[in-house]
Structure formats: C-alpha cells, structure tokens
Design a protein around this motif. Structure first.
Motif, PDB file in Angstrom:
ATOM      1  N   ARG A  80     108.853  61.613  52.945  1.00  0.00           N
ATOM      2  CA  ARG A  80     109.621  62.077  54.109  1.00  0.00           C
ATOM      3  C   ARG A  80     109.179  61.456  55.428  1.00  0.00           C
ATOM      4  O   ARG A  80     109.948  61.469  56.395  1.00  0.00           O
ATOM      5  CB  ARG A  80     109.509  63.596  54.234  1.00  0.00           C
ATOM      6  CG  ARG A  80     110.257  64.338  53.174  1.00  0.00           C
ATOM      7  CD  ARG A  80     110.246  65.819  53.434  1.00  0.00           C
ATOM      8  NE  ARG A  80     110.979  66.504  52.384  1.00  0.00           N
ATOM      9  CZ  ARG A  80     110.788  67.767  52.048  1.00  0.00           C
ATOM     10  NH1 ARG A  80     109.890  68.486  52.674  1.00  0.00           N
ATOM     11  NH2 ARG A  80     111.488  68.309  51.077  1.00  0.00           N
ATOM     12  N   HIS A  81     107.950  60.984  55.493  1.00  0.00           N
ATOM     13  CA  HIS A  81     107.406  60.513  56.774  1.00  0.00           C
ATOM     14  C   HIS A  81     106.777  59.135  56.623  1.00  0.00           C
ATOM     15  O   HIS A  81     105.907  58.939  55.781  1.00  0.00           O
ATOM     16  CB  HIS A  81     106.350  61.489  57.297  1.00  0.00           C
ATOM     17  CG  HIS A  81     106.851  62.888  57.457  1.00  0.00           C
ATOM     18  ND1 HIS A  81     107.668  63.274  58.490  1.00  0.00           N
ATOM     19  CD2 HIS A  81     106.668  63.997  56.687  1.00  0.00           C
ATOM     20  CE1 HIS A  81     107.960  64.555  58.371  1.00  0.00           C
ATOM     21  NE2 HIS A  81     107.371  65.026  57.273  1.00  0.00           N
ATOM     22  N   ALA A  82     107.198  58.218  57.476  1.00  0.00           N
ATOM     23  CA  ALA A  82     106.652  56.860  57.445  1.00  0.00           C
ATOM     24  C   ALA A  82     105.420  56.732  58.335  1.00  0.00           C
ATOM     25  O   ALA A  82     104.466  56.047  57.982  1.00  0.00           O
ATOM     26  CB  ALA A  82     107.714  55.857  57.884  1.00  0.00           C
ATOM     27  N   LYS A  83     105.431  57.410  59.476  1.00  0.00           N
ATOM     28  CA  LYS A  83     104.331  57.286  60.436  1.00  0.00           C
ATOM     29  C   LYS A  83     103.149  58.163  60.034  1.00  0.00           C
ATOM     30  O   LYS A  83     103.326  59.311  59.618  1.00  0.00           O
ATOM     31  CB  LYS A  83     104.791  57.675  61.841  1.00  0.00           C
ATOM     32  CG  LYS A  83     105.746  56.704  62.467  1.00  0.00           C
ATOM     33  CD  LYS A  83     106.058  57.153  63.891  1.00  0.00           C
ATOM     34  CE  LYS A  83     107.012  56.196  64.559  1.00  0.00           C
ATOM     35  NZ  LYS A  83     107.386  56.679  65.896  1.00  0.00           N
ATOM     36  N   ALA A  84     101.973  57.622  60.219  1.00  0.00           N
ATOM     37  CA  ALA A  84     100.750  58.359  59.896  1.00  0.00           C
ATOM     38  C   ALA A  84     100.643  59.650  60.703  1.00  0.00           C
ATOM     39  O   ALA A  84     100.219  60.680  60.176  1.00  0.00           O
ATOM     40  CB  ALA A  84      99.529  57.479  60.147  1.00  0.00           C
ATOM     41  N   THR A  85     101.028  59.600  61.958  1.00  0.00           N
ATOM     42  CA  THR A  85     100.930  60.795  62.802  1.00  0.00           C
ATOM     43  C   THR A  85     101.820  61.911  62.273  1.00  0.00           C
ATOM     44  O   THR A  85     101.414  63.079  62.246  1.00  0.00           O
ATOM     45  CB  THR A  85     101.305  60.458  64.258  1.00  0.00           C
ATOM     46  OG1 THR A  85     102.551  59.734  64.268  1.00  0.00           O
ATOM     47  CG2 THR A  85     100.228  59.610  64.926  1.00  0.00           C
ATOM     48  N   ASP A  86     103.008  61.560  61.818  1.00  0.00           N
ATOM     49  CA  ASP A  86     103.914  62.563  61.245  1.00  0.00           C
ATOM     50  C   ASP A  86     103.364  63.106  59.928  1.00  0.00           C
ATOM     51  O   ASP A  86     103.515  64.289  59.620  1.00  0.00           O
ATOM     52  CB  ASP A  86     105.309  61.973  61.026  1.00  0.00           C
ATOM     53  CG  ASP A  86     106.007  61.636  62.339  1.00  0.00           C
ATOM     54  OD1 ASP A  86     105.660  62.220  63.379  1.00  0.00           O
ATOM     55  OD2 ASP A  86     106.901  60.766  62.313  1.00  0.00           O
ATOM     56  N   ARG A  87     102.719  62.242  59.159  1.00  0.00           N
ATOM     57  CA  ARG A  87     102.123  62.689  57.895  1.00  0.00           C
ATOM     58  C   ARG A  87     100.977  63.668  58.156  1.00  0.00           C
ATOM     59  O   ARG A  87     100.830  64.655  57.437  1.00  0.00           O
ATOM     60  CB  ARG A  87     101.617  61.486  57.090  1.00  0.00           C
ATOM     61  CG  ARG A  87     102.739  60.667  56.476  1.00  0.00           C
ATOM     62  CD  ARG A  87     102.228  59.507  55.668  1.00  0.00           C
ATOM     63  NE  ARG A  87     103.339  58.765  55.085  1.00  0.00           N
ATOM     64  CZ  ARG A  87     103.203  57.730  54.283  1.00  0.00           C
ATOM     65  NH1 ARG A  87     101.996  57.290  53.949  1.00  0.00           N
ATOM     66  NH2 ARG A  87     104.261  57.115  53.797  1.00  0.00           N
TER      67      ARG A  87
END
Length: 196
Positions: A80-87
């Motif tokens: 669902r999330h590509a960016k590390a911060t979102d993960r």
C-alpha cells in the motif's frame, strides 16, 4: 520452536488461542491460568490440556500465530505504501489499532517483559517476532535514507530498535497514564526528528 503450528489447529483450539492471547495482552504470561482460559472459552480445563499439554506450549503457539499475522500486515503495508515514511506511520498504526481496542499491549511485548520466566519455546517465538520486526524496520529505514527522506547519520539497525521500542513503550506509557496518546502520535513526533 513450538512443535505445533497454529494453522493445523481446529476451531476449539483456535478459541483457546484467542482467549489466551487476550489474557496475555492484558495480564501477561504469569497473570493467567488454564482456569481463566477455560472460563472464557466455556470448556473444562482438561479440554485445554487436550489441545495444549502445557501453558508454555499454549503461549508459544499464541506468539507464533501473532507473529505470523503481524508479518502478514507488514506485507500489506509494503503493497500500500511506496515511501518509507508512510510505511513507518502505517507500522505505528498497527500498534495504535491494538492499543485503542482496550489498552491491550502487544502479545510479544508483554511476553518479552517476562522473558526471565519464559520456557525456551515461548522465548524463541518472542525473539522471532522481535527479530523479524527489527529486520523489516531496518530495511524500510535504509530505503528511506536512500530515498533522501530520512537522516542518514544513524545506522538503520539502531533506528529500527528506537522505532520499535517507541511503539512498545508508547503502549505501556499510555496504559500507565490512562492516556489516549498512543503509538500513532508518538510515531509522528519521532518521525519529525528523523526527517532529512
């Protein structure tokens, strides 16, 4: 490791696991007995022994199933999330979800706090949970550093330990203070200090 695998258990044994998991989240390993589980499930104590000969075996399978579910959630986060911060924020949301239900704590966090009194099969499952979480977090953080989103002055493994510790600690602190401030808010504060 436990000789049983949660996926091979029937409905009755799964209800026993559910009850034991809830008790561990609220009271810890040393805070519940087979009598407590029997009352919650509505069966006699010998029926629990039929499925799980010892409390250690029961707790090991609870931790095994919990770790499996948690790892499955990490795969969903990756999808669902590509960016590390979102993960990282989605990871915190897993702890937040558990915390907001009834101020219950992470199963393996509770068991880890009682590590000195755990039988080897239980301790091994708890260590697997922590290792898999730290490995996943370190990989996410490393990727975030490579993406230029996170500061690269600290090693990913050290930041992974800090992040996971903050999530576990937020649950304990929130429960102790009877506060609504849980892992999600702590994660936002921590992330602000890590942004590049």
């Amino acid at each position: 490791m436990s000789s049983k695998h949660f996926s091979e258990l029937g409905d009755s044994a799964s209800r026993v696991l559910d009850a034991a998991e809830g008790l561990i989240q609220q009271q810890g390993y040393n805070g519940f007995s087979y009598d407590d589980v029997a009352r919650l499930v509505g069966i006699k104590k010998p029926s629990i022994h039929h499925h799980f000969a010892t409390k250690a075996e029961l707790a090991a399978v609870v931790a095994q199933r919990y770790t499996h579910r948690f790892r499955s959630e990490l795969l969903i986060i990756e999808g669902r999330h590509a960016k590390a911060t979102d993960r990282l924020l989605a990871y915190a949301a897993l702890f937040e979800q558990r915390y907001t239900q009834d101020r219950g704590l992470c199963v393996c966090g509770m068991l880890g706090a009682e590590a000195a009194s755990l039988a080897e099969p239980v301790a091994a499952e708890v260590q697997l949970f922590f290792r898999s979480n730290l490995d996943w977090l370190a990989a996410v953080i490393k990727e975030g550093q490579q993406q230029g989103l996170l500061r690269s002055s600290v090693k990913p493994a050290a930041l992974a330990e800090a992040w996971h510790s903050a999530m576990q600690g937020a649950m304990v602190l929130g429960r102790g203070l009877q506060s609504d401030r849980g892992p999600a808010q702590v994660a936002k504060s921590l992330l602000a200090t890590l942004l590049a």
